[in-house]
Enzyme design. Structure first.
Site, PDB file in Angstrom:
ATOM      1  N   HIS A 112       0.832  -1.209   0.000  1.00 40.59           N
ATOM      2  CA  HIS A 112       0.000   0.000   0.000  1.00 40.59           C
ATOM      3  C   HIS A 112       0.859   1.247   0.000  1.00 40.59           C
ATOM      4  O   HIS A 112       2.045   1.200   0.316  1.00 40.59           O
ATOM      5  CB  HIS A 112      -0.978   0.032   1.179  1.00 40.59           C
ATOM      6  N   HIS A 156       4.010   7.119   3.640  1.00 41.06           N
ATOM      7  CA  HIS A 156       4.942   6.002   3.463  1.00 41.06           C
ATOM      8  C   HIS A 156       4.459   5.058   2.378  1.00 41.06           C
ATOM      9  O   HIS A 156       3.300   5.091   1.975  1.00 41.06           O
ATOM     10  CB  HIS A 156       5.177   5.231   4.778  1.00 41.06           C
ATOM     11  N   GLU A 186       7.768   1.140   4.922  1.00 41.40           N
ATOM     12  CA  GLU A 186       7.251   0.116   5.834  1.00 41.40           C
ATOM     13  C   GLU A 186       7.479  -1.238   5.162  1.00 41.40           C
ATOM     14  O   GLU A 186       7.242  -1.384   3.956  1.00 41.40           O
ATOM     15  CB  GLU A 186       5.756   0.347   6.067  1.00 41.40           C
TER      16      GLU A 186
HETATM   17 CO    CO Z   1       1.264   1.319   6.262  1.00 44.64          CO
END
Ligand code: CO
Length: 134
Positions: A7, A79, A130
């Site tokens: 994502h 992120h 991440e």
């Molecule tokens: Co995230």
């Protein structure tokens, strides 16, 4: 090492307004807002064919994205999340190459109930990364 883009997270001042932009203007499939108190966010999931967009609004005084929103009052990309098969192996490989892992370096259970780690933006082209074990 990294696999799919899981994502992209975008911090926004008002997640309902942001959801409307993605639903009405961009024609995407958008979830109802979900508040995750342990993560300090209210999130709307935008499901695309090949990945997800997560619209994050700070929740609570200790929200980890509150300062980001203060610096970016209109919102902004926060992120990117890449999938890895073995998060500890990925962490050890990255640390051996000098990359900085945020926090105590131990994976935490993220918003998808899977182990995650964050990597220092200065080591990754100015982008907070991440890693999520899938
Ligand atoms: Co995230």
């Amino acid at each position: 090492m990294i696999g799919r883009l899981n994502h992209v997270a975008i911090v926004v001042p008002d997640v309902k307004k942001a959801a409307a932009v993605y639903r009405a203007t961009l024609g995407a499939t958008v979830s109802e807002p979900v508040t995750l108190p342990p993560h300090g966010v209210t999130v709307v999931f935008v499901t695309l064919d090949n990945t997800k967009i997560e619209l994050l609004e700070p929740y609570g005084a200790d929200s980890p994205v509150r300062n980001f929103l203060a610096r970016n009052p209109d919102g902004g990309m926060h992120h990117v999340c890449y999938e890895v098969e073995d998060i500890r192996a990925a962490r050890d490989q990255l640390k051996a190459q000098g990359a900085r892992v945020l926090g105590d370096g131990e994976p935490k259970i993220g918003a998808h109930d899977k182990p995650v780690l964050f990597l220092h933006p200065k080591d990754f082209c100015g982008t907070l990364v991440e890693l999520e074990q899938v």
